[in-house]
Motif scaffolding. Structure first.
Motif, PDB file in Angstrom:
ATOM      1  N   GLU A 138       0.828  -1.209   0.000  1.00 65.87           N
ATOM      2  CA  GLU A 138       0.000   0.000   0.000  1.00 65.87           C
ATOM      3  C   GLU A 138       0.863   1.261   0.000  1.00 65.87           C
ATOM      4  O   GLU A 138       0.592   2.213  -0.728  1.00 65.87           O
ATOM      5  N   GLY A 139       1.895   1.282   0.851  1.00 58.89           N
ATOM      6  CA  GLY A 139       2.790   2.436   0.905  1.00 58.89           C
ATOM      7  C   GLY A 139       3.521   2.639  -0.408  1.00 58.89           C
ATOM      8  O   GLY A 139       3.689   3.767  -0.883  1.00 58.89           O
ATOM      9  N   PHE A 140       3.956   1.534  -1.003  1.00 62.33           N
ATOM     10  CA  PHE A 140       4.647   1.591  -2.286  1.00 62.33           C
ATOM     11  C   PHE A 140       3.731   2.191  -3.348  1.00 62.33           C
ATOM     12  O   PHE A 140       4.105   3.119  -4.063  1.00 62.33           O
ATOM     13  N   LEU A 141       2.529   1.632  -3.458  1.00 61.14           N
ATOM     14  CA  LEU A 141       1.600   2.116  -4.489  1.00 61.14           C
ATOM     15  C   LEU A 141       1.251   3.581  -4.303  1.00 61.14           C
ATOM     16  O   LEU A 141       1.186   4.333  -5.276  1.00 61.14           O
ATOM     17  N   ASN A 142       1.029   3.997  -3.062  1.00 58.76           N
ATOM     18  CA  ASN A 142       0.688   5.396  -2.816  1.00 58.76           C
ATOM     19  C   ASN A 142       1.840   6.328  -3.158  1.00 58.76           C
ATOM     20  O   ASN A 142       1.622   7.466  -3.537  1.00 58.76           O
ATOM     21  N   ALA A 143       3.076   5.847  -3.025  1.00 59.04           N
ATOM     22  CA  ALA A 143       4.245   6.679  -3.309  1.00 59.04           C
ATOM     23  C   ALA A 143       4.561   6.758  -4.807  1.00 59.04           C
ATOM     24  O   ALA A 143       5.314   7.615  -5.230  1.00 59.04           O
ATOM     25  N   MET A 144       3.984   5.863  -5.595  1.00 52.91           N
ATOM     26  CA  MET A 144       4.285   5.815  -7.028  1.00 52.91           C
ATOM     27  C   MET A 144       3.426   6.799  -7.814  1.00 52.91           C
ATOM     28  O   MET A 144       2.345   7.176  -7.382  1.00 52.91           O
ATOM     29  N   PRO A 145       3.916   7.191  -8.987  1.00 58.35           N
ATOM     30  CA  PRO A 145       3.085   8.040  -9.851  1.00 58.35           C
ATOM     31  C   PRO A 145       1.834   7.290 -10.295  1.00 58.35           C
ATOM     32  O   PRO A 145       1.802   6.050 -10.268  1.00 58.35           O
ATOM     33  N   PRO A 146       0.807   8.004 -10.717  1.00 58.43           N
ATOM     34  CA  PRO A 146      -0.402   7.351 -11.205  1.00 58.43           C
ATOM     35  C   PRO A 146      -0.066   6.392 -12.352  1.00 58.43           C
ATOM     36  O   PRO A 146       0.846   6.639 -13.133  1.00 58.43           O
ATOM     37  N   GLY A 147      -0.819   5.325 -12.424  1.00 58.29           N
ATOM     38  CA  GLY A 147      -0.645   4.391 -13.533  1.00 58.29           C
ATOM     39  C   GLY A 147       0.217   3.187 -13.217  1.00 58.29           C
ATOM     40  O   GLY A 147       0.345   2.284 -14.032  1.00 58.29           O
ATOM     41  N   VAL A 148       0.830   3.141 -12.011  1.00 59.69           N
ATOM     42  CA  VAL A 148       1.642   1.979 -11.645  1.00 59.69           C
ATOM     43  C   VAL A 148       0.726   0.919 -11.054  1.00 59.69           C
ATOM     44  O   VAL A 148      -0.065   1.195 -10.162  1.00 59.69           O
ATOM     45  N   GLU A 149       0.841  -0.291 -11.566  1.00 56.80           N
ATOM     46  CA  GLU A 149       0.043  -1.418 -11.102  1.00 56.80           C
ATOM     47  C   GLU A 149       0.982  -2.509 -10.601  1.00 56.80           C
ATOM     48  O   GLU A 149       1.959  -2.843 -11.260  1.00 56.80           O
ATOM     49  N   VAL A 150       0.703  -3.048  -9.424  1.00 58.16           N
ATOM     50  CA  VAL A 150       1.495  -4.141  -8.876  1.00 58.16           C
ATOM     51  C   VAL A 150       0.884  -5.450  -9.345  1.00 58.16           C
ATOM     52  O   VAL A 150      -0.262  -5.753  -9.029  1.00 58.16           O
ATOM     53  N   LEU A 151       1.649  -6.227 -10.101  1.00 61.28           N
ATOM     54  CA  LEU A 151       1.185  -7.528 -10.575  1.00 61.28           C
ATOM     55  C   LEU A 151       1.572  -8.627  -9.588  1.00 61.28           C
ATOM     56  O   LEU A 151       0.866  -9.619  -9.461  1.00 61.28           O
ATOM     57  N   ALA A 152       2.705  -8.451  -8.903  1.00 63.38           N
ATOM     58  CA  ALA A 152       3.139  -9.405  -7.872  1.00 63.38           C
ATOM     59  C   ALA A 152       3.976  -8.653  -6.843  1.00 63.38           C
ATOM     60  O   ALA A 152       4.798  -7.807  -7.194  1.00 63.38           O
TER      61      ALA A 152
END
Length: 163
Positions: free
Chosen positions: A39-53
């Motif tokens: 969650e912290g990683f995704l929130n820190a990333m620019p829009p459009g980043v998707e975690v697949l694994a």
């Protein structure tokens, strides 16, 4: 291969290093927990980043599999291995597949003046020489400002006793 050996084996002769240092008013263990959480990683990333694994547990040998719609147009697949990990203090992710010729991002957390100093050290090569690396470094610096503001906000929201 040991810590750094895989990176050394892939590292081209010339790389560029970008270092970004930020202080947080939160204890090191909270900052480290944030940067190693999905969650912290995704929130820190620019829009459009998707975690697949996402590696569970997060640690050395884990793989981050990401897809990023660069500028919302062209999806880029980015696979990185956690090649160094010291719980609560430091980890590095090494690009296995992605847009850079070489990419290793080291995240270091250490106590500092009652809070935490977080240092991002990105060693990279675009494969397009000094001009390509300069353009990438300029773009990366632009991404770090919003990322750090979101990290501050996440840590502030999670502060015990805060509303």
């Amino acid at each position: 291969m040991g810590d750094g050996e895989r990176a050394a084996a892939r590292r081209p002769r010339r790389t560029t290093t970008l270092r970004v240092v930020e202080d947080f008013a939160a204890p090191p263990e909270r900052v480290f927990a944030l940067i190693t959480s999905r969650e912290g990683f995704l929130n820190a990333m620019p829009p459009g980043v998707e975690v697949l694994a996402w590696p569970e547990p997060f640690g050395r040998g884990g793989v981050l599999d990401l897809r990023w719609g660069a500028a919302g147009v062209y999806p880029v697949r980015w696979l990185a291995e956690i090649d160094a990990f010291e719980d609560g203090r430091v980890f590095s992710d090494l690009q296995v597949r992605g847009p850079f010729r070489f990419w290793r991002h080291t995240h270091t957390v250490e106590p500092h003046e009652g809070g935490t100093r977080h240092t991002d050290t990105v060693e990279f090569s675009t494969g397009f020489g000094p001009a390509g690396d300069l353009a990438a470094a300029t773009a990366l610096r632009g991404v770090f400002g919003p990322r750090l503001r979101r990290m501050h906000s996440d840590l502030e929201r999670a502060r015990p006793g805060s509303a």
